[in-house]
Design a protein around this motif. Structure first.
Motif, PDB file in Angstrom:
ATOM      1  N   PHE A   1      10.636  22.427  12.177  1.00  0.00           N
ATOM      2  CA  PHE A   1       9.486  21.539  12.357  1.00  0.00           C
ATOM      3  C   PHE A   1       9.655  20.665  13.592  1.00  0.00           C
ATOM      4  N   TYR A   2      10.830  20.057  13.758  1.00  0.00           N
ATOM      5  CA  TYR A   2      11.075  19.202  14.917  1.00  0.00           C
ATOM      6  C   TYR A   2      11.158  20.007  16.211  1.00  0.00           C
ATOM      7  N   TYR A   3      11.593  21.244  16.105  1.00  0.00           N
ATOM      8  CA  TYR A   3      11.595  22.110  17.289  1.00  0.00           C
ATOM      9  C   TYR A   3      10.173  22.295  17.821  1.00  0.00           C
ATOM     10  N   PHE A   4       9.236  22.569  16.926  1.00  0.00           N
ATOM     11  CA  PHE A   4       7.848  22.756  17.360  1.00  0.00           C
ATOM     12  C   PHE A   4       7.208  21.442  17.794  1.00  0.00           C
TER      13      PHE A   4
ATOM     14  N   SER B   1       0.837  -1.189   0.000  1.00  0.00           N
ATOM     15  CA  SER B   1       0.000   0.000   0.000  1.00  0.00           C
ATOM     16  C   SER B   1       0.874   1.242   0.000  1.00  0.00           C
ATOM     17  N   GLU B   2       0.320   2.328  -0.457  1.00  0.00           N
ATOM     18  CA  GLU B   2       1.071   3.576  -0.557  1.00  0.00           C
ATOM     19  C   GLU B   2       1.186   4.226   0.811  1.00  0.00           C
ATOM     20  N   ILE B   3       2.358   4.752   1.081  1.00  0.00           N
ATOM     21  CA  ILE B   3       2.617   5.444   2.340  1.00  0.00           C
ATOM     22  C   ILE B   3       2.801   6.922   2.042  1.00  0.00           C
ATOM     23  N   CYS B   4       2.146   7.751   2.788  1.00  0.00           N
ATOM     24  CA  CYS B   4       2.300   9.197   2.651  1.00  0.00           C
ATOM     25  C   CYS B   4       2.590   9.789   4.018  1.00  0.00           C
ATOM     26  N   GLN B   5       3.748  10.436   4.156  1.00  0.00           N
ATOM     27  CA  GLN B   5       4.042  11.123   5.400  1.00  0.00           C
ATOM     28  C   GLN B   5       3.125  12.329   5.532  1.00  0.00           C
ATOM     29  N   LYS B   6       2.855  12.691   6.767  1.00  0.00           N
ATOM     30  CA  LYS B   6       1.969  13.810   7.006  1.00  0.00           C
ATOM     31  C   LYS B   6       2.633  15.118   6.606  1.00  0.00           C
ATOM     32  N   PRO B   7       1.900  15.988   5.914  1.00  0.00           N
ATOM     33  CA  PRO B   7       2.467  17.298   5.598  1.00  0.00           C
ATOM     34  C   PRO B   7       2.591  18.151   6.876  1.00  0.00           C
TER      35      PRO B   7
ATOM     36  N   LEU C   1       5.846  17.477   6.699  1.00  0.00           N
ATOM     37  CA  LEU C   1       7.060  16.666   6.777  1.00  0.00           C
ATOM     38  C   LEU C   1       7.385  16.025   5.438  1.00  0.00           C
ATOM     39  N   ASN C   2       6.370  15.519   4.744  1.00  0.00           N
ATOM     40  CA  ASN C   2       6.641  14.877   3.453  1.00  0.00           C
ATOM     41  C   ASN C   2       7.183  15.864   2.429  1.00  0.00           C
ATOM     42  N   VAL C   3       6.687  17.094   2.483  1.00  0.00           N
ATOM     43  CA  VAL C   3       7.168  18.125   1.548  1.00  0.00           C
ATOM     44  C   VAL C   3       8.613  18.499   1.853  1.00  0.00           C
ATOM     45  N   LEU C   4       8.937  18.669   3.130  1.00  0.00           N
ATOM     46  CA  LEU C   4      10.301  19.031   3.521  1.00  0.00           C
ATOM     47  C   LEU C   4      11.293  17.920   3.174  1.00  0.00           C
ATOM     48  N   VAL C   5      10.919  16.670   3.505  1.00  0.00           N
ATOM     49  CA  VAL C   5      11.805  15.542   3.210  1.00  0.00           C
ATOM     50  C   VAL C   5      11.956  15.369   1.700  1.00  0.00           C
ATOM     51  N   GLY C   6      10.860  15.453   0.964  1.00  0.00           N
ATOM     52  CA  GLY C   6      10.935  15.332  -0.488  1.00  0.00           C
ATOM     53  C   GLY C   6      11.762  16.442  -1.119  1.00  0.00           C
TER      54      GLY C   6
ATOM     55  N   LYS D   1       3.213  28.002  15.225  1.00  0.00           N
ATOM     56  CA  LYS D   1       2.949  26.573  15.374  1.00  0.00           C
ATOM     57  C   LYS D   1       1.572  26.205  14.849  1.00  0.00           C
ATOM     58  N   THR D   2       0.606  27.046  15.078  1.00  0.00           N
ATOM     59  CA  THR D   2      -0.746  26.754  14.588  1.00  0.00           C
ATOM     60  C   THR D   2      -0.845  26.870  13.067  1.00  0.00           C
ATOM     61  N   ARG D   3       0.112  27.548  12.464  1.00  0.00           N
ATOM     62  CA  ARG D   3       0.127  27.716  11.012  1.00  0.00           C
ATOM     63  C   ARG D   3       1.421  27.164  10.413  1.00  0.00           C
ATOM     64  N   ILE D   4       1.950  26.110  11.025  1.00  0.00           N
ATOM     65  CA  ILE D   4       3.258  25.592  10.627  1.00  0.00           C
ATOM     66  C   ILE D   4       3.252  25.089   9.190  1.00  0.00           C
ATOM     67  N   LYS D   5       2.142  24.488   8.760  1.00  0.00           N
ATOM     68  CA  LYS D   5       2.077  23.975   7.393  1.00  0.00           C
ATOM     69  C   LYS D   5       2.168  25.109   6.373  1.00  0.00           C
TER      70      LYS D   5
END
Length: 331
Positions: A108-111, A42-48, A50-55, A125-129
């Protein structure tokens, strides 16, 4: 022109860059495989986000190392000047954008670890994305400006000494180019210093927060202690990433400053691109150790390979035993 030569031979450049760039490219291709696949198919998608930063970081590292390998090939064949300029510009563009992706992961990891108490931090933090998306888009646009200046035809680099000559002053186009490049250079310097300050501040705050909770971790439950050990690992890797960022960006700024003041420092760029390759390799290793998805998948693949090797050895042993028994029966 004064000279402070720091240089590498083409052979040393190839010996350092080829294995490092190949290893980094293979690891990042493995990370891409891990991001879009799972054990059950099955396809795995990291939560945004995080997936955008890692990609984004993986993409920057791939572009950087592929261009670095192409740059090594350029040392053995004759290529047009424009191809050489574009390759150099792509390497620098990928390195600078990877700085922002690494910074985004640190923030991201700091928050994720440190509770936000200040109203400004709570707002972020509330608008981190949205904040991370804006940072990545702004970063690409900002560094694309310098990339375009570097690949445009004509005399791209104009030093401060050249600008004072009469031939430069008689050309309005070159004067405009000079001011554009000068503005881009100082903006990039300020940007790097701001990124470094944010990295140091976020890592320092995280380390201090975890240090205050060391005793509570010792007296807490096993699950809570495991959670904090994971946070410690992330913090340690972030500190190493900050050191890599400081050294690599510092070297890059130093080279550009040397050129601006007409000092011959690293004319072929071998040292700079070797540092770029080592930076990408270190960032890739940190990404592989820090992301549990990549780390666990690598461990799973190693275990599967071990079972395959063990099974093949057992089959070979069974064949040898049967062969000996058949020989004994014939005798």
């Amino acid at each position: 022109m004064s000279s402070i030569i720091v240089e590498m031979s083409p052979l040393a450049f190839a010996i350092v860059n080829v294995p490092v760039s190949v290893a980094t490219t293979l690891m990042n291709m493995f990370f891409i495989y891990c991001m879009f696949s799972s054990q059950d198919g099955s396809e795995i998608c990291q939560k945004p986000p995080l997936n955008v930063l890692v990609g984004s970081l993986i993409g920057c590292n791939l572009l950087l190392n592929i261009c670095n390998l192409v740059f090594v090939i350029y040392k053995t064949v004759d290529v047009p000047v424009w191809a050489y300029i574009v390759s150099c510009a792509l390497i620098l563009y990928a390195m600078r954008t990877s700085f922002t992706a690494s910074l985004g992961l640190n923030v991201f990891y700091y928050f994720q670890i440190v509770p936000a108490r200040h109203p400004c931090l709570i707002w972020v933090k509330t608008r981190i994305k949205l904040f991370m998306y804006f940072m990545l888009v702004f970063d690409r646009i900002f560094f694309s400006f310098g990339f375009i200046l570097q690949v445009l035809p004509g005399r791209v680099f104009i030093s401060a000494v050249d600008f004072n000559s009469s031939s430069i002053l008689t050309s309005r186009g070159l004067i405009l180019r000079y001011y554009l490049i000068l503005t881009d250079f100082w903006l990039r310097c300020c940007y790097c210093f701001i990124c470094l300050g944010i990295m140091v501040a976020s890592n320092t705050s995280t380390v201090l927060y975890l240090w205050k909770h060391v005793k509570s971790m010792e007296n807490s439950s096993s699950s809570s202690a495991l959670h904090y050990r994971k946070q410690k690992r992330v913090t340690t890797l972030s500190i190493i990433q900050t050191v890599l960022f400081f050294f690599s960006s510092g070297w890059l700024i130093t080279e550009e400053l040397m050129f601006r003041f007409n000092i011959n420092f690293n004319p072929t760029g071998h040292v700079l691109f070797s540092i770029v390759a080592c930076y990408a390799f270190g960032t890739t290793v940190i990404l592989g150790v820090g992301q549990s998805k990549f780390r666990l998948r690598a461990v799973d693949i190693v275990k599967k390979l071990g079972r395959i090797v063990l099974r093949s050895n057992l089959n070979v042993g069974d064949v040898n035993v049967n062969f000996r028994l058949s020989d004994t029966g014939k005798g």
